[in-house]
Every structure is written in structure tokens, then in C-alpha cells.
Design a protein around this motif. Sequence first.
Motif, PDB file in Angstrom:
ATOM      1  N   SER A   1      36.480  59.044  80.898  1.00  0.00           N
ATOM      2  CA  SER A   1      37.379  57.896  80.683  1.00  0.00           C
ATOM      3  C   SER A   1      37.145  57.350  79.281  1.00  0.00           C
ATOM      4  N   LEU A   2      38.137  56.606  78.782  1.00  0.00           N
ATOM      5  CA  LEU A   2      37.988  56.032  77.448  1.00  0.00           C
ATOM      6  C   LEU A   2      36.831  55.039  77.407  1.00  0.00           C
ATOM      7  N   ARG A   3      36.611  54.315  78.473  1.00  0.00           N
ATOM      8  CA  ARG A   3      35.507  53.357  78.508  1.00  0.00           C
ATOM      9  C   ARG A   3      34.163  54.076  78.411  1.00  0.00           C
ATOM     10  N   GLN A   4      34.019  55.161  79.200  1.00  0.00           N
ATOM     11  CA  GLN A   4      32.778  55.923  79.140  1.00  0.00           C
ATOM     12  C   GLN A   4      32.594  56.585  77.772  1.00  0.00           C
ATOM     13  N   LEU A   5      33.698  57.078  77.204  1.00  0.00           N
ATOM     14  CA  LEU A   5      33.620  57.684  75.879  1.00  0.00           C
ATOM     15  C   LEU A   5      33.189  56.653  74.841  1.00  0.00           C
ATOM     16  N   TRP A   6      33.758  55.445  74.947  1.00  0.00           N
ATOM     17  CA  TRP A   6      33.380  54.373  74.016  1.00  0.00           C
ATOM     18  C   TRP A   6      31.876  54.101  74.091  1.00  0.00           C
ATOM     19  N   ARG A   7      31.342  53.982  75.298  1.00  0.00           N
ATOM     20  CA  ARG A   7      29.918  53.676  75.460  1.00  0.00           C
ATOM     21  C   ARG A   7      29.052  54.778  74.862  1.00  0.00           C
ATOM     22  N   GLN A   8      29.435  56.024  75.107  1.00  0.00           N
ATOM     23  CA  GLN A   8      28.640  57.142  74.570  1.00  0.00           C
ATOM     24  C   GLN A   8      28.672  57.158  73.051  1.00  0.00           C
ATOM     25  N   ARG A   9      29.878  57.073  72.463  1.00  0.00           N
ATOM     26  CA  ARG A   9      29.994  57.204  71.013  1.00  0.00           C
ATOM     27  C   ARG A   9      29.443  55.977  70.293  1.00  0.00           C
ATOM     28  N   TYR A  10      29.525  54.825  70.929  1.00  0.00           N
ATOM     29  CA  TYR A  10      28.934  53.621  70.358  1.00  0.00           C
ATOM     30  C   TYR A  10      27.425  53.815  70.203  1.00  0.00           C
ATOM     31  N   ARG A  11      26.812  54.332  71.251  1.00  0.00           N
ATOM     32  CA  ARG A  11      25.361  54.586  71.172  1.00  0.00           C
ATOM     33  C   ARG A  11      25.044  55.641  70.132  1.00  0.00           C
ATOM     34  N   TRP A  12      25.831  56.714  70.113  1.00  0.00           N
ATOM     35  CA  TRP A  12      25.591  57.775  69.126  1.00  0.00           C
ATOM     36  C   TRP A  12      25.708  57.235  67.703  1.00  0.00           C
ATOM     37  N   CYS A  13      26.797  56.505  67.444  1.00  0.00           N
ATOM     38  CA  CYS A  13      27.058  56.021  66.083  1.00  0.00           C
ATOM     39  C   CYS A  13      25.999  55.017  65.649  1.00  0.00           C
ATOM     40  N   TYR A  14      25.696  54.066  66.526  1.00  0.00           N
ATOM     41  CA  TYR A  14      24.692  53.066  66.188  1.00  0.00           C
ATOM     42  C   TYR A  14      23.333  53.725  65.979  1.00  0.00           C
ATOM     43  N   GLY A  15      22.989  54.640  66.862  1.00  0.00           N
ATOM     44  CA  GLY A  15      21.708  55.333  66.724  1.00  0.00           C
ATOM     45  C   GLY A  15      21.637  56.183  65.465  1.00  0.00           C
ATOM     46  N   THR A  16      22.749  56.825  65.120  1.00  0.00           N
ATOM     47  CA  THR A  16      22.769  57.625  63.888  1.00  0.00           C
ATOM     48  C   THR A  16      22.557  56.753  62.665  1.00  0.00           C
ATOM     49  N   MET A  17      23.196  55.582  62.642  1.00  0.00           N
ATOM     50  CA  MET A  17      22.991  54.682  61.519  1.00  0.00           C
ATOM     51  C   MET A  17      21.548  54.181  61.474  1.00  0.00           C
ATOM     52  N   GLN A  18      20.948  53.944  62.642  1.00  0.00           N
ATOM     53  CA  GLN A  18      19.537  53.575  62.672  1.00  0.00           C
ATOM     54  C   GLN A  18      18.673  54.674  62.049  1.00  0.00           C
ATOM     55  N   ALA A  19      18.955  55.923  62.424  1.00  0.00           N
ATOM     56  CA  ALA A  19      18.180  57.045  61.895  1.00  0.00           C
ATOM     57  C   ALA A  19      18.392  57.209  60.395  1.00  0.00           C
ATOM     58  N   MET A  20      19.639  57.038  59.946  1.00  0.00           N
ATOM     59  CA  MET A  20      19.909  57.134  58.508  1.00  0.00           C
ATOM     60  C   MET A  20      19.126  56.074  57.737  1.00  0.00           C
ATOM     61  N   TRP A  21      19.098  54.870  58.264  1.00  0.00           N
ATOM     62  CA  TRP A  21      18.351  53.795  57.597  1.00  0.00           C
ATOM     63  C   TRP A  21      16.847  54.087  57.623  1.00  0.00           C
ATOM     64  N   LYS A  22      16.374  54.604  58.742  1.00  0.00           N
ATOM     65  CA  LYS A  22      14.954  54.916  58.876  1.00  0.00           C
ATOM     66  C   LYS A  22      14.509  55.984  57.874  1.00  0.00           C
ATOM     67  N   HIS A  23      15.395  56.937  57.592  1.00  0.00           N
ATOM     68  CA  HIS A  23      15.037  58.060  56.704  1.00  0.00           C
ATOM     69  C   HIS A  23      15.678  57.914  55.322  1.00  0.00           C
ATOM     70  N   ARG A  24      16.030  56.693  54.944  1.00  0.00           N
ATOM     71  CA  ARG A  24      16.713  56.465  53.660  1.00  0.00           C
ATOM     72  C   ARG A  24      15.851  56.850  52.458  1.00  0.00           C
ATOM     73  N   ARG A  25      14.533  56.816  52.615  1.00  0.00           N
ATOM     74  CA  ARG A  25      13.673  57.167  51.491  1.00  0.00           C
ATOM     75  C   ARG A  25      13.863  58.608  51.044  1.00  0.00           C
ATOM     76  N   SER A  26      14.413  59.437  51.920  1.00  0.00           N
ATOM     77  CA  SER A  26      14.616  60.843  51.548  1.00  0.00           C
ATOM     78  C   SER A  26      15.619  60.994  50.411  1.00  0.00           C
ATOM     79  N   LEU A  27      16.439  59.971  50.169  1.00  0.00           N
ATOM     80  CA  LEU A  27      17.415  60.047  49.075  1.00  0.00           C
ATOM     81  C   LEU A  27      16.741  60.138  47.710  1.00  0.00           C
ATOM     82  N   VAL A  28      15.549  59.585  47.582  1.00  0.00           N
ATOM     83  CA  VAL A  28      14.875  59.565  46.282  1.00  0.00           C
ATOM     84  C   VAL A  28      13.618  60.431  46.260  1.00  0.00           C
ATOM     85  N   GLU A  29      13.331  61.081  47.368  1.00  0.00           N
ATOM     86  CA  GLU A  29      12.151  61.946  47.415  1.00  0.00           C
ATOM     87  C   GLU A  29      12.454  63.309  46.808  1.00  0.00           C
ATOM     88  N   ARG A  30      11.413  64.063  46.588  1.00  0.00           N
ATOM     89  CA  ARG A  30      11.568  65.404  46.031  1.00  0.00           C
ATOM     90  C   ARG A  30      11.363  66.455  47.111  1.00  0.00           C
TER      91      ARG A  30
END
Length: 705
Positions: free
Chosen positions: A550-579
Amino acid sequence: MRRGEPRGHWILLLLGGLALTVLLLLDGYAHGAVGEAPRKDPAHPVPAPSRVASGGPVVNLAGGTPHSLRMPAKTIALTFDDGPDPKWTPRILDVLRRHGAHGTFFAVGAHVAENPGLTRRILREGNEIGSHTYTHVDLATAPAWRARLELDLTQRALAGAAGVHTRLMRMPYSSVPDGLTAPEWRAAERAGKDGYVVVLTDRDTEDWQRPGTEKIVATALAADERGQGAVVMLHDAGGDRAQTVAAVEQIIDRLQPRGYRFTTLSQAMRMPAADIAVSGREKAIGWTLVAAQRTASALTGWLGALFGVAGALYVLRLVLLLVFAHVHVRRVRKPPARPASYPDLSVIVPAYNEEAGIAATVRSLLDTDYPGAFEVIVVDDGSSDRTAAIVEGLALPGVRLLRKPNGGKPSALNAGAAMARGEILVLVDGDTVFQRDTLRHLVGPLADPRVGAVSGNTKVANRGGLLGRWQHIEYVIGFNLDRRMFDVLQCMPTVPGAIGAFRRSVLARVGGVPADTLAEDTDLTMAICRSGHRVVYEEKAIAWTEAPSSLRQLWRQRYRWCYGTMQAMWKHRRSLVERGASGRFGRRCLTYLAVFQVVLPLFAPAVDLFALFGLVFLNPVGPILLWAGFVAAQTAAGAYALWLDGERVRPLWALPLQQFVYRQLMYLVVVQSVVTALLGSRLGWHTIRRTGTFSDVPPQPASAR
């Protein structure tokens, strides 16, 4: 104290969308895109009353009776329609100033709002301004309410730009008095009753047709040997006015030595000044209109540029995905070398309320052709349903059940890893079914000691219905094409929770499965990439998963995925300047994710609104062709992706429909996730209700080519 998920921002988003819509409509209205029909000359025009048609070019209706006025002898009123224009109006003003001449500018209100500084210059240099309606609408065919609105808006624009109102008005498409039709006269009468002096012309140069400078000058100088005065119609906007500028110079040069004077209409007719100072309240209201119009104009330009940039980026992404998919296929579609020995496996299945499909998952894992030793560990994470009882009731050899209090998926995976015996850990969701050869293909790439983890090929099992087809298309075209590219670039961001194989030593080195983000699979994969180990994609290792129904279930899944992905991107942001490997991962992967999964989706609502505006109010051919071209390119890419995965192309019929509901849902997920992150709110896990897709019969393997 952490706050819950935000709710009120949807009101702000709605208000923002409404404001954007209003500004787009205002800009469309101001430029004649909304509500204006092309000028249609009547087949059998009815002339205006003879006393007007045979009179002078200036009609004063004070007192209700029309009085026609003519210019005094040797007096020329140069009048300019359709401006002000930022390119041509200043050039005409320069000519007038050099010769000590003045003119009357019949301004379009929208142009006044867009060029307030230029409007003030017109008045500052001794010229005067009249109304030419707000959008150059034909007052002869416009309803009375529209005509009144046009004139009122022009007055407000003048008040906001220069602090004045005007007494003068010239109707668009009007010319000499004897050309005035009955409908035009009725429009003029309405304006006259509102206090306007209606201005026509003696000599219509038709310079808008660009007949040549000499032709314009000849028309303006007609009958000048008799020393008659005249109102001369010219234009300072609406196209290339170089001929008009040159003609004005020549007209003044020829007539001034003969004693002609060039002045404003009001001065020539000895009428009160056309420009009337307004109150502070009127200035404030006018300033609001001017500010809104300028904002709308700038916004339309920005959105047009954003539309072009976004389109170019999406096309570039599509091309790159296809190129890297081709490269990936050439690299991996070689007969693999048979390993001398297969490592011991431990398959870990975290399960929370998975009674609908856990039995099918466990059976599919045991029904395998993997030649090495393996075990299946089901970790019941405090389920409140019959998940644990079902696993116990199976009583299958090689299956172990671990019960623990509910602590979340990462804790369940780490608990299973702690009791696992295998050298390789395969992590599987409790709603996933493997094919018989999946484990063998999944472990194959780990024969290379540089590989620390392997992503399998996740497929949607419940692909019936439109929502199922949309998700099936997204998995094959989006996720799997992306993974092929990430494999080639050595910057894989996610080994999906549904199917992934990890070296036990590598998992231990990065500290196990992280629990501080909601996308533990993405967080873990990023940590492995930064550690210097490769993460690869194995297309033959297929796992069938139950997608939201259902669209509601899809929303809940993708909301978690998207929010979690942004959390991971922020957590590993130092990799942008690492060698080294970490920096390569960060600059390639995080930049890609930031652009295509965060920034562009954030602007997508505005871009869609602009595209809809163009489709409805502008020439629809352009937007339709762009959309059709984009969908055609996506369809071609989709057909290639489905072919690579051994799938039928029949579901592609649903791809165009995906642009109208599914796509909007996905970018609204990003908007919600970004707002949640900015507000510092804590997002819950959002469990998905299972429907038991695998409760009876496992899905068939993908068809072979």
C-alpha cells in the motif's frame, strides 16, 4: 529530550506551494500567458460615433460628454507604447535628453513593475507616463471586470514604482480616431467615466513592423509643411527597436530647426499634469505588487534554469548508468573460476513479527546447492506474534533459534553474528526467499581477498498490481543499475538487508552492525568501503522480497530508508576530505547521493509545478516533447536493465504512470526526511505489515534469456 516526528511542516509546505503557484500565475498573467486571447479584428467593424471618429486624437470625457482635442500647431507629442524596456527605453530617453525634448510613455503595468528604476527615470527627466493596461490586453474584447482590473493594476504598479497615478490611457491595438470601432469606443467610454483621458494618435508609424527608419520618419513627418501639430505613435518595447531609436533622432533633427517643439501631451493640451502623487498607503500597496511581480519574474527565470539543469543532470545520470552497466556486464559475465573450497557460512535471519513468511524464508535457505557447510540462525527479536514458535515447529536440521528481548535489527544481527560459526556471514531479512543457487553465487566474489562484502540482486515478489509493478521497475532500473555503477566505481553505498554476504573479520573490524542510524545496512556498507575493502554486486545472487503493498506502507519504508541514508551520509561525511579508499568512496558516492537523492528531489516539487504551469498556460508543445523524450529514454534504459536481469519488458507499460504518483511520493519522502533531520527529531523504526507473499508457494526464478 528528542522530539517526535514533525507534522506541522506539511502546512508550511502547502502554503509554500500555494505561494509558488500564485507567483507563477502572476508572472504568467503579467506576460500575457494567462487569460488573453489573440487580437481578432471584426469582419465587419462598426465605427465609433462620428463626433469621435472625426475628432482629434485626445478624447476627454469629463462631465460625460466627449471632447476631442487636437495638438497645437508646430507641436509634436512623441508617444511610445509597450514599455518600459530595459534595453530600448533608455536609448530613446537618451535621444530626447540630448535634444531637450520630452515624450509621453504609455507603459504596460507589468513592465513598470519589472523596471521601477526606469519608470522613475522617465518621470525624472520631464516626460510623462500613461496607462497601456497591465498586460496589453485588448480592452475592446475584454469583459468589463478584466478591463477595470487591468487599469487598476497598472495604477498600483505606478504607485509602487514611482509614487504616482496617471490620468492618461491608451488602449492597446488602437490607432487613429477614424479607425476606432464601436467596441473600442465602449471600452474608451468606460475608461473615461473612471477619469481617464483617452489618447489615440494622428500618425501611426507602425514601427513595430520594422518597415525601415526612413519609412517610420516619413510617416511621422506627413503634412509637416502645413505646420500642423500631431500625436505620433511609436514603440519602445516589444522587439528590436533600433529603427525606432534612429527614427526619433531624425524626426527631431528635421523638425526642431523649423520651430517645432517636442513636449508631453498634457503640456501641449494645457491639461493638468498627467502624474498625480499618491498617498503612503497607495505606495505601500503598489510596492507590494511591484515586489511580487519582480519576485515572480525572477522565480520563473530561476525555475526555468533549474528545470534545464535538473533535466540535463537526469539525462547525464541515465547515460552514465547505461555505460557503467555495460562495463559491469563485460567484467562479470565471464565463466567464474570454481573455488578450490567453499568457506563455512552462517546465515543470520533477524526476525520481528515475521510469522507471515518466516517459514518460507528458512525453507528457501535450506533448499540450496551450496557445496560448503552452512547454518541458519534465526534471531527472534522479541516478536509478539508466532515467529519463534513457527521456527521451532519446523524442526529442521542446521537451523538454530536465538530468542532475545526486542532491541532492533542491528542488535539482532550482532547477536546472531556472536553465536555464528561460519567464516562468511550472510545477512537475510525475514521476508526474503532465496533461489537454490543464490548462496553459491553470493559467496563466489569473496574468493577475491580484496572483497569484504557482496550485494545480491533483490527482486520484488509481489509485483501484481500497479504499485507492485512500479516497485519492480524501481528495483531493476534504479537500484540494480545504480549498484552496477557503484561496483565499477568501487563506491558501493548499500548492501541491502535482504541479501548480503560479509567476511566475518571485516565485520568485526568495522565494529559490527551499527545501531546509531536507521539504515544500518547503508551505514555498515559505507564503513566497509572506508576501511579499504571492496564491496561488489553479484547479479546472479537473487533474493525475492515482499515489497509494501500500500502507499502508506511504502511511505513508511522509504521514509525510514531515506532518513537513515541521510544519517549515514552525515556520519561518514569526513570521507569527502580523506585520502585513499575512504576519500575515493566519499567523493564519488556521497556526492552522487547528495545530488540525486537529496538536492534534486528537494527541488522536484517546484520543478513539477513549473512544468505543469508551462503545460497549462504556455505553449504545451515544449513540455510535452520534453516529458515524452524523458519517458522514452527511461523506457529504453528500463528495457536494457530488465534484459540484463533476465526479466520481461512487459511491466514497462506502467513506467509513464510512475511519473504522476510514485515519483511525487518519493520526493515528498525526501522533503519529510530533510525536515525531520533539520528539526533534530527522532524517527521511529516504522515496521511494515507483511501480507504473506511467500506463505504458500515460493516465486519462480527469473526467466533465462
